[in-house]
Design a protein around this motif. Structure first.
Motif, PDB file in Angstrom:
ATOM      1  N   PHE A   1       0.835  -1.207   0.000  1.00 11.48           N
ATOM      2  CA  PHE A   1       0.000   0.000   0.000  1.00 11.48           C
ATOM      3  C   PHE A   1       0.863   1.249   0.000  1.00 11.48           C
ATOM      4  N   HIS A   2       1.968   1.162   0.709  1.00  9.99           N
ATOM      5  CA  HIS A   2       2.857   2.317   0.750  1.00  9.99           C
ATOM      6  C   HIS A   2       3.371   2.643  -0.643  1.00  9.99           C
ATOM      7  N   ARG A   3       3.732   1.596  -1.382  1.00 13.52           N
ATOM      8  CA  ARG A   3       4.231   1.838  -2.732  1.00 13.52           C
ATOM      9  C   ARG A   3       3.117   2.307  -3.662  1.00 13.52           C
ATOM     10  N   MET A   4       1.889   1.761  -3.443  1.00 15.27           N
ATOM     11  CA  MET A   4       0.767   2.153  -4.297  1.00 15.27           C
ATOM     12  C   MET A   4       0.398   3.619  -4.100  1.00 15.27           C
ATOM     13  N   ALA A   5       0.760   4.178  -2.958  1.00 16.78           N
ATOM     14  CA  ALA A   5       0.433   5.576  -2.711  1.00 16.78           C
ATOM     15  C   ALA A   5       1.356   6.506  -3.487  1.00 16.78           C
ATOM     16  N   SER A   6       2.378   5.961  -4.108  1.00 18.26           N
ATOM     17  CA  SER A   6       3.247   6.824  -4.902  1.00 18.26           C
ATOM     18  C   SER A   6       2.703   6.906  -6.328  1.00 18.26           C
ATOM     19  N   PRO A   7       2.393   8.117  -6.816  1.00 15.66           N
ATOM     20  CA  PRO A   7       1.718   8.257  -8.113  1.00 15.66           C
ATOM     21  C   PRO A   7       2.412   7.541  -9.279  1.00 15.66           C
ATOM     22  N   PRO A   8       3.740   7.701  -9.487  1.00 15.08           N
ATOM     23  CA  PRO A   8       4.312   7.033 -10.663  1.00 15.08           C
ATOM     24  C   PRO A   8       4.155   5.517 -10.588  1.00 15.08           C
ATOM     25  N   HIS A   9       4.360   4.982  -9.380  1.00 16.66           N
ATOM     26  CA  HIS A   9       4.235   3.536  -9.226  1.00 16.66           C
ATOM     27  C   HIS A   9       2.818   3.080  -9.491  1.00 16.66           C
ATOM     28  N   PHE A  10       1.854   3.822  -8.961  1.00 12.96           N
ATOM     29  CA  PHE A  10       0.445   3.513  -9.202  1.00 12.96           C
ATOM     30  C   PHE A  10       0.161   3.504 -10.694  1.00 12.96           C
ATOM     31  N   TYR A  11       0.702   4.508 -11.382  1.00 18.23           N
ATOM     32  CA  TYR A  11       0.397   4.639 -12.805  1.00 18.23           C
ATOM     33  C   TYR A  11       0.923   3.458 -13.605  1.00 18.23           C
ATOM     34  N   THR A  12       2.180   3.102 -13.377  1.00 16.19           N
ATOM     35  CA  THR A  12       2.737   1.994 -14.149  1.00 16.19           C
ATOM     36  C   THR A  12       2.100   0.669 -13.732  1.00 16.19           C
ATOM     37  N   PHE A  13       1.881   0.520 -12.426  1.00 14.62           N
ATOM     38  CA  PHE A  13       1.313  -0.745 -11.944  1.00 14.62           C
ATOM     39  C   PHE A  13      -0.085  -0.976 -12.509  1.00 14.62           C
ATOM     40  N   THR A  14      -0.952   0.047 -12.414  1.00 17.66           N
ATOM     41  CA  THR A  14      -2.310  -0.131 -12.931  1.00 17.66           C
ATOM     42  C   THR A  14      -2.288  -0.275 -14.446  1.00 17.66           C
ATOM     43  N   GLY A  15      -1.325   0.360 -15.097  1.00 17.40           N
ATOM     44  CA  GLY A  15      -1.200   0.215 -16.542  1.00 17.40           C
ATOM     45  C   GLY A  15      -0.975  -1.241 -16.928  1.00 17.40           C
ATOM     46  N   ARG A  16      -0.175  -1.932 -16.112  1.00 19.01           N
ATOM     47  CA  ARG A  16       0.065  -3.342 -16.401  1.00 19.01           C
ATOM     48  C   ARG A  16      -1.139  -4.201 -15.992  1.00 19.01           C
ATOM     49  N   LEU A  17      -1.850  -3.737 -14.949  1.00 22.06           N
ATOM     50  CA  LEU A  17      -2.964  -4.532 -14.400  1.00 22.06           C
ATOM     51  C   LEU A  17      -4.209  -4.464 -15.298  1.00 22.06           C
ATOM     52  N   LEU A  18      -4.422  -3.303 -15.921  1.00 25.93           N
ATOM     53  CA  LEU A  18      -5.696  -3.057 -16.617  1.00 25.93           C
ATOM     54  C   LEU A  18      -6.044  -4.092 -17.686  1.00 25.93           C
ATOM     55  N   PRO A  19      -5.113  -4.484 -18.564  1.00 26.41           N
ATOM     56  CA  PRO A  19      -5.498  -5.486 -19.574  1.00 26.41           C
ATOM     57  C   PRO A  19      -6.037  -6.769 -18.943  1.00 26.41           C
ATOM     58  N   TRP A  20      -5.412  -7.191 -17.847  1.00 26.65           N
ATOM     59  CA  TRP A  20      -5.863  -8.410 -17.173  1.00 26.65           C
ATOM     60  C   TRP A  20      -7.259  -8.232 -16.613  1.00 26.65           C
ATOM     61  N   LEU A  21      -7.456  -7.099 -15.930  1.00 27.75           N
ATOM     62  CA  LEU A  21      -8.787  -6.848 -15.342  1.00 27.75           C
ATOM     63  C   LEU A  21      -9.843  -6.809 -16.441  1.00 27.75           C
ATOM     64  N   THR A  22      -9.502  -6.139 -17.559  1.00 25.71           N
ATOM     65  CA  THR A  22     -10.455  -6.042 -18.667  1.00 25.71           C
ATOM     66  C   THR A  22     -10.775  -7.436 -19.201  1.00 25.71           C
ATOM     67  N   ALA A  23      -9.739  -8.267 -19.350  1.00 23.50           N
ATOM     68  CA  ALA A  23      -9.956  -9.618 -19.865  1.00 23.50           C
ATOM     69  C   ALA A  23     -10.871 -10.407 -18.929  1.00 23.50           C
ATOM     70  N   ILE A  24     -10.584 -10.340 -17.625  1.00 23.67           N
ATOM     71  CA  ILE A  24     -11.430 -11.070 -16.673  1.00 23.67           C
ATOM     72  C   ILE A  24     -12.870 -10.567 -16.751  1.00 23.67           C
ATOM     73  N   PHE A  25     -13.014  -9.251 -16.854  1.00 26.30           N
ATOM     74  CA  PHE A  25     -14.362  -8.678 -16.951  1.00 26.30           C
ATOM     75  C   PHE A  25     -15.101  -9.219 -18.177  1.00 26.30           C
ATOM     76  N   ILE A  26     -14.419  -9.223 -19.320  1.00 24.06           N
ATOM     77  CA  ILE A  26     -15.084  -9.664 -20.553  1.00 24.06           C
ATOM     78  C   ILE A  26     -15.466 -11.149 -20.456  1.00 24.06           C
ATOM     79  N   ILE A  27     -14.533 -11.958 -19.942  1.00 21.20           N
ATOM     80  CA  ILE A  27     -14.823 -13.397 -19.850  1.00 21.20           C
ATOM     81  C   ILE A  27     -16.002 -13.641 -18.903  1.00 21.20           C
ATOM     82  N   LEU A  28     -15.930 -13.017 -17.737  1.00 24.50           N
ATOM     83  CA  LEU A  28     -17.003 -13.238 -16.756  1.00 24.50           C
ATOM     84  C   LEU A  28     -18.345 -12.753 -17.292  1.00 24.50           C
ATOM     85  N   THR A  29     -18.339 -11.607 -17.986  1.00 22.65           N
ATOM     86  CA  THR A  29     -19.591 -11.089 -18.532  1.00 22.65           C
ATOM     87  C   THR A  29     -20.147 -12.058 -19.576  1.00 22.65           C
ATOM     88  N   ALA A  30     -19.249 -12.547 -20.435  1.00 25.14           N
ATOM     89  CA  ALA A  30     -19.701 -13.484 -21.472  1.00 25.14           C
ATOM     90  C   ALA A  30     -20.303 -14.733 -20.824  1.00 25.14           C
TER      91      ALA A  30
END
Lengths: 225, 250
Positions: free
Chosen positions: B12-41
């Protein structure tokens, strides 16, 4: 100066200020009476219909009058810097705000209470509901001032805070409207209203204790921003 | 940090740092989107094709696969918003503020969808678009609470101040939601005659329940995707003068 002295001093000061500006104080009251006068004109002067709607009409008008009068709660203190002095004072800001809310209610809420029997007669409300109407106004209008103080503390720094204030505050007024309107209606049909009045009293005491805290936090935020 | 495991605290401490949050969520988003699409389907296929028709409502009940998860999300997001706001107020964490305000718009969207699908379902079932039913009314008031949050945030120019104002409002709202909900329910039981008697809910069958829960989880992922997208945009907008954002552009 002790806290209780400060509390009383603020109430006295606000009442004196209100007395010096009597015309301003009368405005919410006039608004209240005017809105209620509009209903028979808009709905037609059918006694039965007005009688049935009277509790709702009076309470909605009270809600709107209370909301419109909120702006005066902190406006002049915000403009002339007194609010900064309140924040700087050694006393807890929430208690000082509570004093301001009490004074504000005495000036804007109490007059509504006093004139409402007249309006109840205008709308043909049954006699046995008038005391209940007074009770609901006595318990309910302070809640409107208390909850409203949070909204107005959040928006006092904004140039056009009026509409936003309505959007913030009116949804939070709904429980008061429901219980108060319902109590008066039930009283009209001769049913017991103890439960509604008890809940209103509970809401009042909860608001008395809780509302000044977020209001103080919001006011500090508005002053810094 | 004696209650929280050290690794979690560090995360959480690292996630509170804006650059880290930005790169981390950037990598996370495709996965989250994929899970969302599969589950919705999966959820929609299960709900629209596999689940049997209701013996009373026929096929029109199938709107619950959108309606119910949306209604759940509308409440869930309001609580998330208030908690994020409280964290932002207490620890002055910029990212908590951003998560809060990014949640507001998504939450308002879900509330609106819940109302819209509810009224679409109500027309064939109850014969009317809208009734002053307790749950409908509470949901409508919830929409107003969301709109108040969004309007207040928009009205204050300095976004850090705006975030604090919105956090206070959201916390006040969370305290009030149960009071509003129960008062509306109470009002409803006293006022409304049996003009619209709701169909008694039979305990839901497993073949209907599984798609419903799948959709509920899918919507959670949609919320994460939508909220994180908004949060990332909001973040680089707020941090536009900092070095790491300039680095991103180049």
């Amino acid at each position: 100066m002790s806290l209780s002295n400060a509390f009383i001093a603020i109430i006295r000061r606000d009442l004196v200020l209100a007395y010096r500006r009597r015309a301003e104080v009368a405005n919410p009251l006039l608004f209240f009476v005017l809105v209620i006068t509009l209903f028979p004109l808009g709905l037609g002067a059918q006694t039965k219909l007005l009688q049935a709607m009277a509790p709702g009409i009076i309470w909605i008008a009270a809600l709107l009058a209370a909301m419109l009068s909120l702006d005066s709660l902190f406006r002049s203190d915000f403009d002339d810097g007194s609010l900064e002095q309140f924040i700087l004072s050694p006393h807890p800001l929430s208690v000082l705000i509570l004093a301001k809310i009490v004074a504000h209610w005495l000036v804007t809420g109490l007059p509504l209470l006093l004139i409402s029997p007249l309006l109840a007669i205008f709308l043909g409300m049954p006699e046995q509901s008038v005391p209940v109407l007074l009770w609901t106004l006595l318990l309910g209008t302070p809640v409107l001032s208390l909850i409203g103080s949070i909204g107005v503390a959040l928006t006092v720094g904004l140039r056009r805070g009026g509409m936003i204030l309505a959007l913030l505050v009116l949804p939070l007024y709904i429980p008061v409207l429901i219980f108060a309107g319902n109590a008066v209606e039930m009283a009209g049909s001769g049913l017991p209203v103890g439960a509604q009045l008890n809940i209103l009293a509970a809401i009042l005491f909860a608001a008395l204790v809780l509302a000044p805290l977020p209001a103080a936090a919001a006011l500090k935020m508005s002053m810094n921003g | 940090m004696f209650l929280i495991p050290d690794s979690v605290g560090r995360f959480f401490h690292r996630m509170a740092s804006p650059p880290h949050f930005y790169t981390f969520t950037g990598r996370l988003l495709p996965w989250l989107t994929a899970i969302f699409i599969i589950l919705t389907a999966v959820g929609l296929y299960g709900g629209l094709f596999l689940a049997p028709a209701d013996y009373q409502q026929g096929d029109s009940y199938r709107i619950i696969y959108i309606h119910v998860p949306s209604a759940w999300m509308s409440l869930f997001i309001y609580v998330v918003m208030a908690v994020a706001g409280a964290i932002g107020l207490v620890w002055r964490i910029k990212l908590a503020e951003i998560v809060m305000i990014s949640s507001a718009t998504v939450g308002a969207g879900f509330t609106f969808i819940a109302l819209l699908t509810g009224s679409l379902w109500g027309k064939p079932m109850w014969g009317t678009w809208w009734v002053w039913d307790a749950r409908l009314t509470s949901e409508l008031i919830l929409l107003f609470l969301y709109l108040g949050v969004i309007a207040l945030y928009g009205a204050i120019d300095d976004k850090r101040t705006a975030s604090r104002a919105v956090a206070i409002l959201a916390i006040v709202g969370v305290v009030n939601i149960p009071i509003i909900h129960y008062s509306v329910e109470w009002w409803n039981t006293l006022h409304q005659g049996p003009t619209v008697s709701k169909i008694d809910k039979p305990s839901i069958h497993v073949s209907m329940l599984i798609p419903l829960l799948t959709m509920a989880v899918a919507f959670k992922f949609y919320y994460l995707v939508a909220m994180l997208q908004r949060a990332r945009t909001e973040l680089i907008q707020r941090e536009r003068n900092s070095q790491w954002v300039k680095g991103l552009i180049e």
